[in-house]
Design a protein around this motif. Structure first.
Motif, PDB file in Angstrom:
ATOM      1  N   ASP A 238      75.718   6.381  58.764  1.00 39.11           N
ATOM      2  CA  ASP A 238      74.985   5.252  58.150  1.00 39.11           C
ATOM      3  C   ASP A 238      74.413   5.660  56.796  1.00 39.11           C
ATOM      4  O   ASP A 238      73.272   5.341  56.474  1.00 39.11           O
ATOM      5  N   ASP A 239      75.246   6.360  55.992  1.00 40.44           N
ATOM      6  CA  ASP A 239      74.740   6.914  54.735  1.00 40.44           C
ATOM      7  C   ASP A 239      75.251   6.209  53.482  1.00 40.44           C
ATOM      8  O   ASP A 239      75.113   6.715  52.367  1.00 40.44           O
ATOM      9  N   GLY A 240      75.852   5.034  53.638  1.00 39.84           N
ATOM     10  CA  GLY A 240      76.321   4.279  52.467  1.00 39.84           C
ATOM     11  C   GLY A 240      77.306   5.052  51.611  1.00 39.84           C
ATOM     12  O   GLY A 240      77.331   4.871  50.392  1.00 39.84           O
ATOM     13  N   SER A 269      78.901   1.831  50.531  1.00 38.23           N
ATOM     14  CA  SER A 269      78.031   1.951  49.356  1.00 38.23           C
ATOM     15  C   SER A 269      77.703   0.524  48.865  1.00 38.23           C
ATOM     16  O   SER A 269      78.459  -0.410  49.157  1.00 38.23           O
ATOM     17  N   PRO A 270      76.612   0.348  48.110  1.00 44.59           N
ATOM     18  CA  PRO A 270      76.229  -1.009  47.663  1.00 44.59           C
ATOM     19  C   PRO A 270      77.340  -1.703  46.870  1.00 44.59           C
ATOM     20  O   PRO A 270      77.427  -2.915  46.854  1.00 44.59           O
ATOM     21  N   GLU A 271      78.208  -0.919  46.240  1.00 48.52           N
ATOM     22  CA  GLU A 271      79.315  -1.519  45.477  1.00 48.52           C
ATOM     23  C   GLU A 271      80.623  -1.499  46.252  1.00 48.52           C
ATOM     24  O   GLU A 271      81.695  -1.801  45.712  1.00 48.52           O
ATOM     25  N   GLY A 272      80.542  -1.114  47.525  1.00 43.41           N
ATOM     26  CA  GLY A 272      81.764  -0.964  48.325  1.00 43.41           C
ATOM     27  C   GLY A 272      82.352  -2.303  48.775  1.00 43.41           C
ATOM     28  O   GLY A 272      81.768  -3.371  48.571  1.00 43.41           O
ATOM     29  N   SER A 273      83.525  -2.212  49.396  1.00 37.34           N
ATOM     30  CA  SER A 273      84.218  -3.420  49.888  1.00 37.34           C
ATOM     31  C   SER A 273      84.692  -3.192  51.313  1.00 37.34           C
ATOM     32  O   SER A 273      85.117  -2.089  51.670  1.00 37.34           O
ATOM     33  N   TRP A 274      84.633  -4.267  52.098  1.00 40.24           N
ATOM     34  CA  TRP A 274      85.185  -4.242  53.458  1.00 40.24           C
ATOM     35  C   TRP A 274      86.351  -5.223  53.480  1.00 40.24           C
ATOM     36  O   TRP A 274      86.181  -6.412  53.160  1.00 40.24           O
TER      37      TRP A 274
END
Ligand SMILES: C[S@@+](CC[C@H](N)C(=O)[O-])C[C@H]1O[C@@H](n2cnc3c(N)ncnc32)[C@H](O)[C@@H]1O
Length: 357
Positions: A238-240, A269-274
């Motif tokens: 859970d470390d982004g 991460s805050p800029e990541g994508s799922w």
């Protein structure tokens, strides 16, 4: 008072379904024994020639050829000549063609044998998980899934789908950290690992045989940037830290898709994508009935998706069509995501979604 005409129509339909089950077994044999491949591109052949090309006993091959003509798959010419037309060749012999359907019949005996397990789930309410369906150490089910999806991962995911995600290809080219959850035998990760050598790929899965097969696939493909983890020993951190997380055809199979969505949110991460790929359920049963693959979806659900989704006490049991777009959107928003977009790429069964924190 019975409606005789209705009864007759229904009886004809049920007989057709029974015939279909028998022909499915014949297609399985034709694929497994290499009969379609032996005939592909050869024009009209005698049974002796088909048998010789496939290295099989002529008498059995001849009877099989009769079934194939009777069911409209092979063409029959006079004087005992049988032909796999070029069109039938694409559908049943061209392994790498996305239109090839032989892979649907792979592992049919093992999947049929699973039927013996299913009455228990109807009685107890607890389904058979993908890991339990592998019980007895037979990897066929894993191979079936892999064979079903490999051409899509190689020919659509990397060249067509990833470029439709916002900035993802650039991040992968520069070196990104990627997780595929419910990764099965890892074919998607291997395809991405090959295409993006600067990036690191992690597969999370709970089915042990699938994990074994995934490691085998990685070694065979010679990729060194892909590794696998048993999600039962601890799931996503859970470390982004992940730039991209993918879930291919598995969110609806999970006992707790809501918990998984939250875990994915915390791992990104805050800029990541799922990237979510999941069956395109519609709003109601009536709407699903109009889906061209309604029968396949519901039957696969009873035999697989719902089994998996109910394999633990309190499992969500979404079933194959249980996460239509509005439900999916609300699921991911409840997990903390704020951006949700359906990607415009047609697929006969699935929707694609780009989800971001
Ligand atoms: C339909 S298969 C899809 C496999 C793979 N994504 C593919 O496309 O080949 C669903 C997979 O999800 C896995 N799965 C179900 N629940 C899971 C969980 N909580 N964590 C990780 N994997 C899970 C199952 O074991 C199964 O391999």
């Amino acid at each position: 008072m019975l409606d005789e005409a209705k009864l007759k129509t229904l009886a004809r339909k049920v007989n057709g379904i029974y015939e279909g089950a028998l022909v499915a077994g014949m297609i399985y044999l034709g694929d497994e024994l290499g009969l379609y491949r032996a005939m592909h591109g050869q024009g009209p052949l005698r049974s002796e020639e088909v048998a010789a090309r496939a290295g099989l006993h002529e008498r059995f091959v001849r009877e099989w050829l009769y079934t194939q003509v009777a069911s409209g798959i092979l063409d029959h010419h006079s004087e005992g000549l049988f032909e796999l037309s070029p069109e039938a060749g694409v559908v049943l012999a061209e392994e790498d063609d996305l239109r090839c359907m032989a892979r649907l019949f792979d592992g049919l005996p093992q999947r049929t044998a699973l039927l013996a397990e299913l009455p228990r789930s109807f009685r107890t309410g607890i389904g058979v998980s993908w890991a339990d369906a592998e019980r007895g150490g037979t990897p066929e089910r894993v191979h079936y899934m892999e064979r079903m999806l490999r051409p899509w991962y190689e020919q659509v995911l990397v060249p067509r789908l990833l470029p439709l995600l916002d900035g993802v290809v650039a991040r992968l080219e520069a070196g990104a950290k990627v997780a595929d959850v419910g990764c099965g035998s890892g074919v998607a990760l291997v395809a991405m690992g090959k295409a993006f050598p600067q990036s690191t790929f992690h597969g999370f899965e709970i089915a042990p045989l699938a994990l074994d097969r995934a490691r085998e696939n990685t070694i065979q493909a010679g990729v060194s940037n892909v590794s696998f983890f048993n999600a039962r020993d601890g799931g996503l951190p859970d470390d982004g830290s992940y730039d991209l997380i993918t879930t291919f055809d598995c969110l609806h199979d999970m006992t707790r898709p809501d918990t998984m969505a939250k875990a994915i949110h915390d791992a990104l991460s805050p800029e990541g994508s799922w990237l979510i790929v999941d069956p395109a359920g519609r709003g109601s049963f009536e709407e699903n009935l109009a889906h061209p693959l309604a029968v396949t979806g519901y039957a696969s659900s009873v035999m697989g998706c719902l089994q998996s989704g109910m394999s633990e006490q309190g499992g969500a049991g979404c079933g194959c069509f249980g996460l239509p777009e509005p439900v999916m959107q609300s699921l991911v928003e409840s997990a903390g995501f704020t951006r949700f977009r359906r990607i415009d790429l047609p697929h006969p069964m699935n929707n694609y979604y780009e989800v971001r924190p």
